[in-house]
Design a protein around this motif. Structure first.
Motif, PDB file in Angstrom:
ATOM      1  N   UNK A 182      16.992  65.324 -34.679  1.00 49.13           N
ATOM      2  CA  UNK A 182      17.688  64.031 -34.480  1.00 49.13           C
ATOM      3  C   UNK A 182      18.677  64.617 -33.119  1.00 49.13           C
ATOM      4  N   UNK A 183      19.411  65.640 -33.555  1.00 46.45           N
ATOM      5  CA  UNK A 183      20.582  66.012 -32.780  1.00 46.45           C
ATOM      6  C   UNK A 183      19.879  66.499 -31.186  1.00 46.45           C
ATOM      7  N   UNK A 184      18.757  67.235 -31.440  1.00 47.27           N
ATOM      8  CA  UNK A 184      18.207  67.694 -29.994  1.00 47.27           C
ATOM      9  C   UNK A 184      17.716  66.519 -29.132  1.00 47.27           C
ATOM     10  N   UNK A 185      17.180  65.462 -29.674  1.00 45.71           N
ATOM     11  CA  UNK A 185      16.687  64.095 -29.323  1.00 45.71           C
ATOM     12  C   UNK A 185      17.782  63.579 -28.658  1.00 45.71           C
TER      13      UNK A 185
ATOM     14  N   UNK B 210      27.300  51.766 -12.514  1.00 46.38           N
ATOM     15  CA  UNK B 210      28.568  51.521 -13.055  1.00 46.38           C
ATOM     16  C   UNK B 210      28.678  50.333 -13.820  1.00 46.38           C
ATOM     17  N   UNK B 211      27.753  49.413 -13.753  1.00 44.86           N
ATOM     18  CA  UNK B 211      28.160  48.087 -14.583  1.00 44.86           C
ATOM     19  C   UNK B 211      27.320  48.055 -15.836  1.00 44.86           C
ATOM     20  N   UNK B 212      26.868  48.913 -16.395  1.00 43.79           N
ATOM     21  CA  UNK B 212      25.961  49.327 -17.252  1.00 43.79           C
ATOM     22  C   UNK B 212      26.842  49.943 -18.648  1.00 43.79           C
ATOM     23  N   UNK B 213      26.488  49.538 -19.754  1.00 44.97           N
ATOM     24  CA  UNK B 213      27.211  50.459 -20.992  1.00 44.97           C
ATOM     25  C   UNK B 213      25.982  50.827 -22.151  1.00 44.97           C
ATOM     26  N   UNK B 214      26.388  51.679 -22.725  1.00 38.55           N
ATOM     27  CA  UNK B 214      25.710  51.982 -23.779  1.00 38.55           C
ATOM     28  C   UNK B 214      26.607  52.398 -25.188  1.00 38.55           C
ATOM     29  N   UNK B 215      26.062  52.632 -26.167  1.00 39.39           N
ATOM     30  CA  UNK B 215      26.678  53.045 -27.396  1.00 39.39           C
ATOM     31  C   UNK B 215      26.542  54.543 -27.165  1.00 39.39           C
ATOM     32  N   UNK B 216      27.550  55.548 -27.632  1.00 34.75           N
ATOM     33  CA  UNK B 216      27.678  56.821 -27.585  1.00 34.75           C
ATOM     34  C   UNK B 216      27.140  57.587 -28.968  1.00 34.75           C
ATOM     35  N   UNK B 217      27.041  56.813 -29.917  1.00 37.81           N
ATOM     36  CA  UNK B 217      26.757  57.258 -31.398  1.00 37.81           C
ATOM     37  C   UNK B 217      25.295  56.948 -31.820  1.00 37.81           C
ATOM     38  N   UNK B 218      24.366  56.705 -30.803  1.00 36.86           N
ATOM     39  CA  UNK B 218      23.020  56.519 -31.674  1.00 36.86           C
ATOM     40  C   UNK B 218      22.417  57.703 -32.125  1.00 36.86           C
ATOM     41  N   UNK B 219      22.198  57.472 -33.470  1.00 36.15           N
ATOM     42  CA  UNK B 219      21.526  58.648 -34.145  1.00 36.15           C
ATOM     43  C   UNK B 219      22.554  59.190 -35.498  1.00 36.15           C
ATOM     44  N   UNK B 220      24.075  58.601 -35.486  1.00 29.22           N
ATOM     45  CA  UNK B 220      24.910  59.052 -36.193  1.00 29.22           C
ATOM     46  C   UNK B 220      24.509  59.026 -37.598  1.00 29.22           C
ATOM     47  N   UNK B 221      23.893  58.242 -38.191  1.00 36.12           N
ATOM     48  CA  UNK B 221      23.553  58.080 -39.575  1.00 36.12           C
ATOM     49  C   UNK B 221      22.585  59.341 -40.020  1.00 36.12           C
ATOM     50  N   UNK B 222      21.879  59.537 -39.157  1.00 29.53           N
ATOM     51  CA  UNK B 222      20.834  60.844 -39.476  1.00 29.53           C
ATOM     52  C   UNK B 222      21.522  62.114 -39.249  1.00 29.53           C
ATOM     53  N   UNK B 223      22.542  62.084 -38.410  1.00 30.25           N
ATOM     54  CA  UNK B 223      22.998  63.461 -37.928  1.00 30.25           C
ATOM     55  C   UNK B 223      24.232  63.733 -39.015  1.00 30.25           C
TER      56      UNK B 223
END
Ligand code: AMP
Ligand code: GLY
Length: 420
Positions: A390-393, A407-420
């Protein structure tokens, strides 16, 4: 063979890409499609709510399979209209699509068949609903009965919040979808999604995934359609899968068959893994978005062959083949999503991101404006990374995100945190 795919989001772009790899495919049409899908399909201007127009298109283009991506046309009976004309369809009938179209229908089906789910009551009267809330107390969950674009569920931590939800649903916040509400017990545990291909009789496990519904890091902020996903879900063990198949999927499909509404297509099983075992949160009658963008890059079997087999009542018995890798998808959304998103802003760098080995970029809400690619929706792009862990992906997916200049877009920076 010629195939028509209905839809225009990231899920449909991922499906189009997988279908385009099939040796069985002659021409792929997508209606209405998006600029990403245009790379693998011919876009058609068709209104999915005009069933006669879709049927005419199928006759003109000798379409042998229609794949319906989103829930709305399924709940409106598009599959029935096309099957009446002799066209094979991947997607359930209107009667079977009640699994997503009416939460009350699903809850009653669960109760009648001893399927594990949250305890509940249905209400079409506001006073009675409020009295029940006061009797049960918080935390408690309030749901509008019908389709509400993922916004008709309130997990209320206080009685006041629950009362406000009931009040807003009965005052028409969700139109007809809120004329009836379901009030249910709050389940505790880890959430997972599981997908099953169905051909009316047989059910074949597809894959598991975990979504991230909240807009902000650490699962904070408002609910969204999904800000990222990975597949498989490490918490979804073979033992849990076997229980879900026998305790939830098999009795549901049997009950539908006995009602004369056999399910053909993909069943999306939303689960809470509780201390007492897996319990159903909800069904959807289509693939998940963005779960599909993480599942399909791992599929090693021919998606077109499988969809056709599901449509014709001929799914294989052998388990499907998936790569052992994990895929992780990050959603890039437009500023202000899930409120009114800022659209029309230019996006650069998609080709650069796609060139990174192990990175796949999917279009969800984009539009071409002359030679520019611009944002045209809330969830705009999906960046998937494929890795051995998961970490590599995750690292690859975010490397792809960095290559995109928007610049006008955003995303979460922590996708996968539960599995990592
Ligand atoms: P749904 O649209 O039914 O998937 O609900 C949206 C989200 O609300 C789910 O993904 C869960 O996080 C949450 N939810 C729905 N029902 C329950 C429940 N009975 N207990 C706890 N959380 C729930
Ligand atoms: N990602 C959740 C859904 O497709 O409903």
């Amino acid at each position: 063979m010629n195939v028509l795919l209905i839809g225009s989001g990231g899920r449909e772009h991922a499906i189009a890409r997988a279908l385009s790899k099939s040796a069985l495919l002659s021409r792929l049409y997508a209606a209405p499609g998006n600029p990403g899908m245009a790379e693998v399909a011919e876009l058609a201007r068709l209104d999915a709510s005009d069933h006669a127009a879709v049927a005419r298109f199928c006759a003109e283009k000798t379409i042998e399979l229609v794949v319906i991506g989103p829930e709305q046309p399924l709940v409106e009976g598009l599959a029935d209209s096309l099957r009446e004309k002799g066209v094979a369809v991947f997607g359930p009938s209107k009667a079977a699509a009640r699994l997503e179209g009416s939460k009350g229908f699903v809850k009653d089906l669960c109760r009648a068949n001893a399927i594990p789910t949250a305890d509940y009551q249905r209400f079409d009267d506001e006073k009675k609903a409020l009295a029940y809330l006061r009797e049960k107390g918080a935390p408690i969950v309030v749901k509008a009965d019908g389709l509400a674009a993922g916004k008709g569920v309130v997990v209320a931590e206080t009685l006041e919040e629950a009362e406000r939800a009931v009040d807003s649903m009965f005052s028409g916040a969700f139109g007809k979808s809120g004329a009836e509400v379901v009030i249910e017990e709050k389940l505790e545990g880890e959430e997972a999604s599981f997908f099953v291909l169905c051909d009316g009789t047989r059910a074949l496990p597809f894959a598991s995934a975990q979504d991230h519904k909240r807009a902000g890091d650490g699962d904070t902020g408002p609910n969204t359609g999904g800000m990222g996903a990975y597949s498989p879900a490490p918490c979804f063990t073979a033992e849990i899968e076997a229980r879900v198949m026998s305790e939830i999927v098999a009795p549901t499909l049997r009950a539908l068959r006995e009602m004369g509404a056999p399910f053909q297509g993909v069943l999306f099983v939303g689960l809470m893994l509780t201390k007492q075992g897996p319990k159903l949160i909800e069904f959807n009658v289509r693939f998940g978005d963005p779960e599909t963008q993480a599942m399909l890059p791992r599929l090693e079997d021919d998606l077109l062959e499988l969809m056709l087999a599901a449509a014709k009542g001929a799914l294989p018995d052998a388990p499907l083949r998936f790569s052992p890798q994990t895929a992780l998808t990050v959603v890039l959304a437009a500023k202000f999503y899930p409120g009114t998103p800022l659209t029309g802003t230019e996006i650069k760098g998609v080709a650069r991101a796609s060139e990174i080995a192990g990175v796949v970029v999917t279009h969800a809400g984009t539009r071409r404006d002359a030679d520019k690619l611009v944002a045209a929706g809330g969830r705009v792009l999906n960046v998937t990374g494929l890795g051995d862990t998961v970490r590599e992906a995750q690292a690859l997916a975010y490397k792809g995100v960095e290559a995109i200049d928007w610049p006008e877009g955003f995303c979460r920076r922590d996708i996968g945190w539960r599995a990592i």
